[in-house]
Scaffold this motif. Structure first.
Motif, PDB file in Angstrom:
ATOM      1  N   ILE A  98       0.757  -1.265  -0.055  1.00  0.00           N
ATOM      2  CA  ILE A  98      -0.118   0.021   0.112  1.00  0.00           C
ATOM      3  C   ILE A  98       0.828   1.433  -0.160  1.00  0.00           C
ATOM      4  CG2 ILE A  98      -2.026   1.273   1.189  1.00  0.00           C
ATOM      5  CD1 ILE A  98      -2.373  -1.794   0.570  1.00  0.00           C
ATOM      6  N   ASN A  99       0.906   1.745  -1.189  1.00  0.00           N
ATOM      7  CA  ASN A  99       2.045   3.117  -1.286  1.00  0.00           C
ATOM      8  C   ASN A  99       1.123   4.148  -0.846  1.00  0.00           C
ATOM      9  OD1 ASN A  99       4.624   2.982  -1.990  1.00  0.00           O
ATOM     10  ND2 ASN A  99       4.088   2.426  -4.128  1.00  0.00           N
ATOM     11  N   ASN A 100       1.408   4.716   0.381  1.00  0.00           N
ATOM     12  CA  ASN A 100       0.472   5.797   0.869  1.00  0.00           C
ATOM     13  C   ASN A 100       1.149   7.107   1.400  1.00  0.00           C
ATOM     14  OD1 ASN A 100      -2.109   6.505   2.362  1.00  0.00           O
ATOM     15  ND2 ASN A 100      -0.611   6.577   4.159  1.00  0.00           N
ATOM     16  N   ALA A 101       2.430   6.831   1.692  1.00  0.00           N
ATOM     17  CA  ALA A 101       3.187   8.105   2.434  1.00  0.00           C
ATOM     18  C   ALA A 101       3.061   9.162   1.553  1.00  0.00           C
ATOM     19  CB  ALA A 101       4.553   7.451   2.790  1.00  0.00           C
ATOM     20  N   ALA A 102       2.436  10.182   1.892  1.00  0.00           N
ATOM     21  CA  ALA A 102       2.635  11.520   1.085  1.00  0.00           C
ATOM     22  C   ALA A 102       2.331  12.724   2.027  1.00  0.00           C
ATOM     23  CB  ALA A 102       1.567  11.604   0.055  1.00  0.00           C
ATOM     24  N   LEU A 103       2.935  13.877   1.504  1.00  0.00           N
ATOM     25  CA  LEU A 103       2.677  15.168   2.155  1.00  0.00           C
ATOM     26  C   LEU A 103       1.978  16.141   1.333  1.00  0.00           C
ATOM     27  CD1 LEU A 103       6.425  15.240   3.339  1.00  0.00           C
ATOM     28  CD2 LEU A 103       4.423  14.751   4.621  1.00  0.00           C
ATOM     29  N   ALA A 104       1.489  17.018   1.847  1.00  0.00           N
ATOM     30  CA  ALA A 104       0.533  18.121   1.234  1.00  0.00           C
ATOM     31  C   ALA A 104       1.708  19.312   0.771  1.00  0.00           C
ATOM     32  CB  ALA A 104      -0.392  18.671   2.053  1.00  0.00           C
ATOM     33  N   GLU A 110       4.634  29.880  -3.194  1.00  0.00           N
ATOM     34  CA  GLU A 110       4.428  29.711  -1.694  1.00  0.00           C
ATOM     35  C   GLU A 110       5.431  28.765  -0.979  1.00  0.00           C
ATOM     36  OE1 GLU A 110       2.313  31.746  -0.087  1.00  0.00           O
ATOM     37  OE2 GLU A 110       1.595  32.147  -1.979  1.00  0.00           O
ATOM     38  N   CYS A 111       6.535  28.099  -1.544  1.00  0.00           N
ATOM     39  CA  CYS A 111       7.566  27.631  -1.102  1.00  0.00           C
ATOM     40  C   CYS A 111       8.885  27.488  -1.969  1.00  0.00           C
ATOM     41  CB  CYS A 111       6.857  26.139  -0.897  1.00  0.00           C
ATOM     42  SG  CYS A 111       6.536  25.139  -2.283  1.00  0.00           S
ATOM     43  N   ASP A 112       9.887  27.403  -1.410  1.00  0.00           N
ATOM     44  CA  ASP A 112      11.051  27.335  -2.048  1.00  0.00           C
ATOM     45  C   ASP A 112      11.365  25.848  -2.701  1.00  0.00           C
ATOM     46  OD1 ASP A 112      12.533  25.671  -0.186  1.00  0.00           O
ATOM     47  OD2 ASP A 112      13.090  27.718   1.071  1.00  0.00           O
ATOM     48  N   TRP A 113      12.460  25.711  -3.327  1.00  0.00           N
ATOM     49  CA  TRP A 113      12.851  24.640  -3.766  1.00  0.00           C
ATOM     50  C   TRP A 113      13.175  23.463  -3.123  1.00  0.00           C
ATOM     51  CZ3 TRP A 113      17.497  21.938  -3.872  1.00  0.00           C
ATOM     52  CH2 TRP A 113      18.534  22.320  -3.361  1.00  0.00           C
ATOM     53  N   LYS A 114      13.828  24.120  -2.052  1.00  0.00           N
ATOM     54  CA  LYS A 114      14.046  22.672  -0.829  1.00  0.00           C
ATOM     55  C   LYS A 114      12.926  22.047  -0.414  1.00  0.00           C
ATOM     56  CE  LYS A 114      18.521  24.684   0.367  1.00  0.00           C
ATOM     57  NZ  LYS A 114      19.342  25.115   1.773  1.00  0.00           N
ATOM     58  N   GLU A 115      11.658  23.047  -0.238  1.00  0.00           N
ATOM     59  CA  GLU A 115      10.344  22.297   0.313  1.00  0.00           C
ATOM     60  C   GLU A 115       9.814  21.385  -0.638  1.00  0.00           C
ATOM     61  OE1 GLU A 115       8.505  25.472   3.474  1.00  0.00           O
ATOM     62  OE2 GLU A 115       9.194  26.376   1.428  1.00  0.00           O
ATOM     63  N   TRP A 116       9.839  22.058  -1.803  1.00  0.00           N
ATOM     64  CA  TRP A 116       9.095  21.313  -2.874  1.00  0.00           C
ATOM     65  C   TRP A 116       9.897  19.927  -3.415  1.00  0.00           C
ATOM     66  CZ3 TRP A 116      11.692  20.726  -7.493  1.00  0.00           C
ATOM     67  CH2 TRP A 116      12.163  21.718  -8.143  1.00  0.00           C
TER      68      TRP A 116
END
Length: 252
Positions: A98-104, A110-116
């Protein structure tokens, strides 16, 4: 038609199940359901407290549970290797991923390249990495089932969450291509795309979420777990390729 309990026993009981992001939200609800039906389940999540709480809760509700795992971050190679060592040692292989791990994620303004980049590594690379390792183990046994938990964001294309949309659109394409690549090996691939589901990823308080659930504007994590079960309960000849689940009053 077979008794449903027979299908559950055949397709869940004693199956070796790995759930990424299995410590909270949808992943935890899936773990609870799989354990309740006799599955042997390995879960992980990056937060140590969430992992410990999830395992303690499962053992409290299901004293005989075959539950395994460790805190791990799906973007860290050492953690990924550690998880698969545990899979091989404790489960002796894998029948269901079950591939489920994810983040919003927000939009690119609204975010820099390290975040995305971290979001993409989690939501896309993490899915691909775990699918690859699962396929390596499923191929010799000529059986297995990979379920990717996506999102209706791949269809709604919300401008407030550009990066998240990109990852879920990528997962939609990956799931389609992956099935074509590996179904001849006896391995099934299903993509489940929920609409709004109560979780830490959703804005608002738990009380606000509950109000939306009562108004039929939001799903509960257990609803997605039941959808996973439906996919897994199908006979060998039948693939649920794509499933979309939306709250009754969520218009998309």
């Amino acid at each position: 038609m077979k008794n449903l309990s027979d299908l559950f026993e055949q397709n869940i009981k004693q199956k070796r199940i790995v759930i990424t992001g299995g410590t909270t939200g949808i992943g935890k609800a899936i773990a609870d359901l799989m354990i309740s039906l006799g599955g042997r389940v390995l879960i992980f999540g990056r937060d140590h407290e969430d992992f410990n709480n999830a395992v303690a809760d499962i053992k409290s509700n299901f004293p005989d549970a075959a539950i395994y795992g460790t805190p791990a971050d799906i973007t860290h190679n050492d953690d990924v290797e550690k998880i698969w060592e545990l899979v091989d040692q404790n489960l002796g292989g894998i029948d269901i991923l079950i591939n489920n791990a994810a983040l919003a994620a927000d939009g690119i303004t609204e975010c820099d390249w390290k975040e995305w980049k971290y979001i993409v590594d989690t939501n896309v690379s993490g899915y691909i990495t775990f699918a690859q390792q699962a396929v390596l183990r499923m191929t010799p046994q000529k059986s297995g089932h990979i379920i990717n938990i996506g999102s209706m964001s791949a269809e709604t294309n919300s401008p407030e969450s550009t990066v998240y949309v990109a990852t879920k659109a990528a997962l939609r394409g990956f799931s389609t291509a992956l099935r074509r690549e590996i179904n001849s090996k006896g391995i099934k691939v299903s993509l489940i795309e929920p609409g709004a589901v109560t979780s830490d990823m959703q804005p608002g308080t738990k009380e606000e979420h509950q109000q939306k659930i009562e108004k039929l504007e939001m799903l509960e994590a257990e609803d997605i777990a039941m959808s996973v079960l439906f996919c897994l309960a199908q006979p060998k000849r039948c693939d649920i390729v794509t499933m979309q689940i939306r709250p009754h009053l969520q218009t998309i």
